[in-house]
Enzyme design. Structure first.
Site, PDB file in Angstrom:
ATOM      1  N   LYS A 197     -22.228 -19.471  80.875  1.00  0.00           N
ATOM      2  CA  LYS A 197     -23.252 -18.872  81.710  1.00  0.00           C
ATOM      3  C   LYS A 197     -23.392 -17.368  81.439  1.00  0.00           C
ATOM      4  O   LYS A 197     -24.442 -16.772  81.685  1.00  0.00           O
ATOM      5  CB  LYS A 197     -22.870 -19.024  83.200  1.00  0.00           C
TER       6      LYS A 197
ATOM      7  N   ILE B 257     -19.362 -11.436  76.192  1.00  0.00           N
ATOM      8  CA  ILE B 257     -18.057 -10.820  75.924  1.00  0.00           C
ATOM      9  C   ILE B 257     -17.272 -11.608  74.879  1.00  0.00           C
ATOM     10  O   ILE B 257     -17.367 -12.844  74.821  1.00  0.00           O
ATOM     11  CB  ILE B 257     -17.232 -10.704  77.241  1.00  0.00           C
TER      12      ILE B 257
ATOM     13  N   ASP C  72     -13.316 -11.917  74.062  1.00  0.00           N
ATOM     14  CA  ASP C  72     -11.994 -11.598  74.603  1.00  0.00           C
ATOM     15  C   ASP C  72     -10.955 -12.038  73.569  1.00  0.00           C
ATOM     16  O   ASP C  72     -10.567 -11.256  72.691  1.00  0.00           O
ATOM     17  CB  ASP C  72     -11.858 -12.320  75.950  1.00  0.00           C
TER      18      ASP C  72
ATOM     19  N   THR D 166     -13.970 -18.499  71.520  1.00  0.00           N
ATOM     20  CA  THR D 166     -15.287 -19.104  71.765  1.00  0.00           C
ATOM     21  C   THR D 166     -16.232 -18.812  70.604  1.00  0.00           C
ATOM     22  O   THR D 166     -16.878 -19.719  70.066  1.00  0.00           O
ATOM     23  CB  THR D 166     -15.891 -18.564  73.087  1.00  0.00           C
TER      24      THR D 166
ATOM     25  N   ASP E 209     -18.154 -12.785  85.328  1.00  0.00           N
ATOM     26  CA  ASP E 209     -17.802 -13.240  86.673  1.00  0.00           C
ATOM     27  C   ASP E 209     -16.304 -13.236  86.939  1.00  0.00           C
ATOM     28  O   ASP E 209     -15.486 -13.162  86.012  1.00  0.00           O
ATOM     29  CB  ASP E 209     -18.292 -14.678  86.875  1.00  0.00           C
TER      30      ASP E 209
HETATM   31  C1  PRP Z   1     -16.606 -16.102  78.685  1.00  0.00           C
HETATM   32  C2  PRP Z   1     -17.669 -15.463  77.820  1.00  0.00           C
HETATM   33  C3  PRP Z   1     -17.412 -16.042  76.467  1.00  0.00           C
HETATM   34  C4  PRP Z   1     -15.914 -16.314  76.479  1.00  0.00           C
HETATM   35  C5  PRP Z   1     -15.211 -15.279  75.664  1.00  0.00           C
HETATM   36  O1  PRP Z   1     -17.053 -17.357  79.083  1.00  0.00           O
HETATM   37  O2  PRP Z   1     -18.957 -15.737  78.299  1.00  0.00           O
HETATM   38  O3  PRP Z   1     -18.133 -17.219  76.248  1.00  0.00           O
HETATM   39  O4  PRP Z   1     -15.463 -16.217  77.834  1.00  0.00           O
HETATM   40  O5  PRP Z   1     -13.822 -15.451  75.728  1.00  0.00           O
HETATM   41  P1  PRP Z   1     -12.909 -15.690  74.432  1.00  0.00           P
HETATM   42  O6  PRP Z   1     -13.283 -14.647  73.437  1.00  0.00           O
HETATM   43  O7  PRP Z   1     -11.523 -15.501  74.970  1.00  0.00           O
HETATM   44  O8  PRP Z   1     -13.148 -17.085  73.957  1.00  0.00           O
HETATM   45  P2  PRP Z   1     -16.326 -18.183  80.238  1.00  0.00           P
HETATM   46  O9  PRP Z   1     -15.448 -19.231  79.632  1.00  0.00           O
HETATM   47  O10 PRP Z   1     -15.693 -17.257  81.233  1.00  0.00           O
HETATM   48  O11 PRP Z   1     -17.529 -18.962  80.886  1.00  0.00           O
HETATM   49  P3  PRP Z   1     -18.838 -18.387  81.592  1.00  0.00           P
HETATM   50  O12 PRP Z   1     -19.624 -17.624  80.562  1.00  0.00           O
HETATM   51  O13 PRP Z   1     -19.549 -19.615  82.045  1.00  0.00           O
HETATM   52  O14 PRP Z   1     -18.392 -17.485  82.724  1.00  0.00           O
END
Ligand code: PRP
Length: 180
Positions: free
Chosen positions: A46, A104, A106, A110, A161
C-alpha cells in the site's frame, strides 16, 4: 505546522521538502523517458500510493499507472526475505518501459523480489524510483531514482505506516519507540 501527534518524535522530511524533491524526480523522469513510447508505472501497495499520486501528476510524458500488492513474512533481523504477490498487474509488461515506484527500501528484499519477478516478464527496461532508503545494511539493489536517504529509524507518514496508522500524514516523521 500544527503540533506533532504524541507518538511521533520529530519530522524527518517536511511536506515542502518532499514536494520539491518529487518535482525534481518527475522532471528527471520526463526527460529520461521523453524518447520512449510511454512509461508503464507500477505502484507497490500500500505504501507507494501517495508518492505515486504526487509523482505521476507532475510527469509531462505519456504514462500508464498500474499496481501490485506484495507482502513479506515479517520484518525481523532473521527475516527470510520471502515475499509474495497479493495482487498482480492488470496487463503484460513485455516490451514496455517499466518503472517500479516504492515508498521505502529497508532490507531491500521487496525490491529485489520485484526485479526478479518482473524481469522474467521481459520488459523493454525495468527501473525503480524510491522515495526513501534507510541507511543500513541491506541487499544491493539498484535504485535509479532516489528521493532521500534517511536514518535507520521507524518512519511514518506520506504512505508509510505503523499498523496501518499515520499513512496520510503530509510529512515523514520518526515514530517514538518504547524503551527496553
Ligand atoms: C514496505 C514498503 C516496501 C517494503 C520495503 O511495505 O512499502 O514495499 O516495506 O521493505 P524491505 O526493503 O525491507 O523489503 P510493507 O510490507 O510495510 O507493506 P505496506 O506498503 O502495505 O505498508
Amino acid at each position: 505546522m500544527s503540533e506533532l501527534p504524541s507518538d511521533l518524535a520529530r519530522v524527518v522530511l517536511s511536506a515542502e521538502t518532499i514536494h520539491a524533491r518529487v518535482c525534481e524526480i518527475a522532471d528527471q523522469l520526463s526527460k529520461d523517458y521523453a524518447d520512449k513510447d510511454g512509461l508503464y508505472i507500477i505502484g507497490i501497495l500500500k505504501g507507494a500510493f501517495i508518492f505515486l499520486a504526487d509523482l505521476t501528476r507532475q510527469l509531462t510524458l505519456p504514462h500508464v499507472v498500474d499496481f501490485m500488492a506484495v507482502s513479506s513474512y515479517g520484518k525481523t533481523d532473521t527475516f527470510s526475505g520471502a515475499v509474495r504477490i497479493i495482487m498482480d498487474l492488470r496487463e503484460p509488461i513485455e516490451g514496455r518501459h517499466v518503472l517500479i515506484v516504492e515508498d521505502i527500501v529497508d532490507t531491500g528484499h521487496t525490491l529485489s523480489y520485484l526485479y526478479r519477478t518482473l524481469k522474467g516478464r521481459k520488459p523493454a527496461s525495468l527501473n525503480a524510483c524510491v522515495l526513501v532508503q534507510k541507511e543500513r545494511d541491506s541487499l544491493e539493489v539498484p535504485i535509479h531514482y532516489l528521493g532521500f536517504k534517511i536514518p535507520d529509524v521507524w518512519v511514518v507518514g506520506y504512505g508509510l505506516d505503523f499498523a496501518d496508522a499515520y499513512r496520510t500524514l503530509p510529512y515523514i516523521a520518526e515514530l517514538k519507540r518504547e524503551e527496553g
